[in-house]
Design an enzyme around this catalytic site. Structure first.
Site, PDB file in Angstrom:
ATOM      1  CD  GLN A   1      -2.971  -0.897   2.737  1.00 38.82           C
ATOM      2  OE1 GLN A   1      -2.622  -1.658   2.994  1.00 38.82           O
ATOM      3  NE2 GLN A   1      -3.251  -0.018   2.516  1.00 38.82           N
ATOM      4  CG  HIS A   2       0.164   2.811   2.541  1.00 37.62           C
ATOM      5  ND1 HIS A   2      -1.072   3.797   2.596  1.00 37.62           N
ATOM      6  CD2 HIS A   2       0.561   2.843   3.630  1.00 37.62           C
ATOM      7  CE1 HIS A   2      -1.503   2.886   3.597  1.00 37.62           C
ATOM      8  NE2 HIS A   2      -0.441   2.287   4.353  1.00 37.62           N
TER       9      HIS A   2
ATOM     10  CG  ASP B   1      -0.168  -5.404   1.367  1.00 37.31           C
ATOM     11  OD1 ASP B   1      -0.585  -4.898   1.481  1.00 37.31           O
ATOM     12  OD2 ASP B   1       1.307  -5.596   1.084  1.00 37.31           O
TER      13      ASP B   1
HETATM   14  O1  5SP Z   1       1.800   0.206   4.685  1.00 34.18           O
HETATM   15  C1  5SP Z   1       1.027  -0.646   5.287  1.00 34.18           C
HETATM   16  C2  5SP Z   1      -0.226  -0.816   5.260  1.00 34.18           C
HETATM   17  O2  5SP Z   1      -0.735   0.511   6.133  1.00 34.18           O
HETATM   18  C3  5SP Z   1       2.102  -2.264   4.474  1.00 34.18           C
HETATM   19  O3  5SP Z   1       1.522  -2.933   5.030  1.00 34.18           O
HETATM   20  C4  5SP Z   1       2.090  -2.438   3.598  1.00 34.18           C
HETATM   21  O4  5SP Z   1       0.903  -2.323   2.497  1.00 34.18           O
HETATM   22  C5  5SP Z   1       3.207  -3.630   2.948  1.00 34.18           C
HETATM   23  O5  5SP Z   1       2.863  -4.825   3.297  1.00 34.18           O
HETATM   24  P1  5SP Z   1       4.067  -6.022   3.371  1.00 34.18           P
HETATM   25  O6  5SP Z   1       5.050  -5.824   2.252  1.00 34.18           O
HETATM   26  O7  5SP Z   1       4.629  -5.905   4.575  1.00 34.18           O
HETATM   27  O8  5SP Z   1       2.911  -7.707   2.581  1.00 34.18           O
END
Ligand code: 5SP
Ligand code: ADP
Length: 480
Positions: free
Chosen positions: A71-72, A240
Site C-alpha cells: 500500500q501507499h 495487500d
Molecule cells: O503500509 C502498510 C499498511 O498500511 C503495509 O502493510 C504495506 O502494505 C506493505 O506490506 P508488506 O509488503 O509488508 O506486505
C-alpha cells in the site's frame, strides 16, 4: 475449468499464483525478488512481475488477472505516462515532517487528528501517499512540476498489464485508495481538496472500481516473457492487506495478524472507523466493507536481523527462541529497526534492555526478538478492539508465520489462541479470488476457504507485555 492469476507485488518480492477459478486449486506459481530500499524504480516491480510470470509458465491460459500490492507507495507519472522519479514506499520515513505539518495545518494535536480521521479515515503518517506528495512538492520542486498523475504500486502494474495506454485508464480499488489520505471510505469519493492541500495543485488519480468491476483487458503484447492471453479480464486489484483478508476468507469477528515486511493487525468491519489518534487506520476492504488496520514498520525483518546478529538461519533462530523461558528472564527487545509507525516514532532505533550475565545468550536474544515483535502487534490488537472491533478468532499469516517460535509464542503474548492456515501466499490468493469472482460472475465470490488450519493455544504471560511496555519509550533516535 477457467484459470485465474493473482499477483502480490509486496515490499520484498513479487509472487504469482495461478488457480482454478471454481475450486481454488493451485495450478502453478512463480516469484521473483524486489530490490532492497525504501525508494524503488517501478520498472523493477515490472521486471519481477515478468520473471514471476515466466517462472509460472506464462498467462496464456488464464481468464482473469488481479494484482494486489504494497500500500501507499507514491508512483508519479508525467503527462506522457513516464515515471517521474523512483517510488517512495510505505516504509520510507522521510515524509514524517510533512505528516506533522499536515496535522498542524488542520488544527494540530487532537483537533488535527480528528479533522483527518473524519475526512478520510486516516491521520497522516510518513507512510501515507498524501505526505509523500507534500514531501515531493517541498523538496523536489522540479520533479513535482512534471507530475501529471499519481497512483499506487498495484494501480501502476494493472495499468502496465493493460498496455499502459495513456493516463486516462488508470484504475484502483477501494482498499488501496483508502490508504492515500485523499479518498474517503465513508463516502466512497476522492477529497481533491486534501490532495491539493498536500501537493499544492490537483493531479489525475485512478478511477476507483468496485470489487467486480473490470479494469479492462490484459494486453496480449504487454508481457515480453511468458506470453499474454488471447483475452483476459483485469480485476481492480487491491492493497495487500485487504487482499490477504479476502484470500484467507476473513469474516466480521476475525482479526488477521500478518507478519510480513510490515506487521499488520486488521479486521473486516461493517462500518467505517475514524480514530483521531491515528493508531487505527480506517481503510476499506475488497468487498465493499471496511478494514480497520494497525501497521508496524518492523515485523519479519526483526527475525531476519536477529538471525543475522546471531549468525544462524531462521529455523535455528526459532529453536533458540523456544529454548529460552517466556519473558527471556527479563531481556526485552524494542524492535524499531526502521523507525516505527505505531507508535509514531519515525526516527527511533531499536534497543535491547535487561542484559545480565544470565540473559546474555543467543537463546535469550532470539526469544526477545520474537517477543518484542509480537508485543508491538499485541498493542495493535488492543487498539483495534478499543475501536470496537471484535476479535473472536485471530488468524496468523505472512512469511513470519512460517516460524514455529512465532506460532507458539504468539498465544502467550496475545493472551488468546491463534489459528494458522497452511503456509501460503494469501495476498496473491486474495487477488486470484477477486479475479475468479470477475471471471465467474455471481453475487458472491467463490468459496476458497483454506483447509488444514491449525490452532495454537497457550496461557498468556502478562509479564512479557508489562516489561515491554516499561521499555517501549526508552529508545534512542537515529543519529542526525
Ligand atoms: O503500509 C502498510 C499498511 O498500511 C503495509 O502493510 C504495506 O502494505 C506493505 O506490506 P508488506 O509488503 O509488508 O506486505
Ligand atoms: N521460516 C521462517 N521464519 C521466520 N521468518 C520467515 C520464514 N520464512 C520467511 N520468513 C520471512 O518472511 C518475510 C517475507 O514475508 P512476506 O509475507 O512474503 O513479506 P512481504 O509480503 O512484505 O514481502 C521475510 O523477511 C522472511 O525472512
Amino acid at each position: 475449468m477457467p484459470l485465474v492469476a493473482g499477483f502480490d507485488s509486496s515490499t520484498q518480492s513479487c509472487k504469482l499464483v495461478i488457480r482454478d477459478a471454481e475450486t481454488g486449486a493451485l495450478v502453478r506459481s512463480g516469484r521473483a525478488a524486489h530490490p532492497d530500499g525504501t525508494e524503488v524504480d517501478p520498472a523493477a516491480w515490472w521486471a519481477a512481475l515478468e520473471a514471476a510470470v515466466a517462472q509460472a509458465g506464462g498467462l496464456a491460459d488464464v481468464a482473469a488477472v488481479s494484482v494486489a500490492g504494497q500500500q501507499h507507495g507514491m508512483v508519479c507519472l508525467d503527462a506522457s505516462g513516464e515515471v517521474v522519479r523512483p517510488a517512495l514506499l510505505w516504509n520510507d520515513t522521510r515524509s514524517a515532517g510533512a505528516a506533522a505539518d499536515l496535522i498542524e495545518e488542520a488544527g494540530g494535536g487532537e483537533a488535527g487528528g480528528r479533522f483527518w480521521a473524519d475526512a478520510v479515515g486516516v491521520v497522516p503518517v510518513a507512510s501515507s501517499t498524501a505526505t509523500k506528495l507534500r514531501w515531493l512538492a517541498r523538496h523536489e520542486p522540479a520533479n513535482a512540476d512534471r507530475v501529471a498523475a499519481v497512483c499506487l504500486p498495484h494501480d501502476w502494474l494493472t495499468w502496465r498489464l493493460s498496455g499502459a495506454p495513456g493516463l486516462d485508464p488508470l484504475r484502483t480499488d477501494r482498499s488501496d485508495a483508502s490508504g492515500t489520505g485523499y479518498w474517503s471510505p465513508a463516502t466512497g469519493e476522492y477529497r481533491f481538496d486534501l490532495l491539493e492541500r498536500a501537493f499544492g495543485r490537483r493531479l489525475e488519480v485512478p478511477d476507483v472500481l468496485g470489487a467486480t468491476q473490470s479494469a479492462g483487458a490484459l494486453d496480449r503484447a504487454a508481457l515480453a516473457a511468458g506470453g499474454g492471453a488471447d483475452w483476459a479480464l483485469l480485476g481492480p486489484g487491491a492493497g495487500d492487506n485487504a487482499a490477504a483478508a479476502f484470500g484467507v476468507g476473513a469474516r466480521p469477528g476475525d482479526v488477521v495478524v500478518s507478519i510480513g515486511t510490515s506487521g499488520t493487525v486488521f479486521s473486516v468491519a461493517d462500518a467505517p472507523t475514524a480514530d483521531p489518534t491515528g493508531t487505527v487506520a480506517g481503510f476499506a476492504d475488497v468487498t465493499g466493507r471496511y478494514l480497520p488496520l494497525v501497521c508496524t514498520l518492523n515485523a519479519a525483518r526483526v527475525l531476519d536481523a536477529a538471525a543475522t546478529m546471531l549468525g544462524v538461519d531462521l529455523d535455528t533462530l526459532s529453536d533458540l527462541a523456544l529454548s529460552a523461558p517466556p519473558g527471556a528472564d527479563g531481556l526485552v527487545m524494542v524492535p524499531y529497526l526502521e523507525g516505527e509507525r505505531t507508535p509514531n516514532r519515525p526516527s527511533a532505533t531499536g534497543s535491547v534492555h535487561g542484559l545480565t550475565l544470565r540473559t546474555s545468550t543467543p537463546a535469550h536474544l532470539a526469544r526477545a526478538a520474537v517477543e518484542g515483535m509480537l508485543c508491538a502487534l499485541a498493542d495493535g490488537l488492543d487498539a483495534l478492539t478499543a475501536q470496537g472491533c471484535r476479535a473472536e478468532r485471530v488468524i496468523l499469516v505472512g512469511g513470519g508465520a512460517r516460524s514455529a517460535a512465532v506460532r507458539r509464542i504468539a498465544p502467550q503474548v496475545f493472551g488468546r489462541p491463534v489459528v494458522v492456515p497452511p503456509p501460503g501466499e494469501y495476498v496473491a490468493d486474495g487477488a486470484a479470488r477477486q479475479a475468479a469472482w470477475l471471471a465467474l460472475g455471481g453475487q458472491d465470490a467463490p468459496d476458497w476457504s483454506p483447509a488444514g488450519t491449525q490452532e495454537y493455544a497457550a496461557d498468556g504471560v502478562a509479564a512479557v507485555r508489562e516489561r515491554y511496555a516499561a521499555a517501549g519509550d526508552r529508545v534512542l533516535d537515529r543519529p542526525a
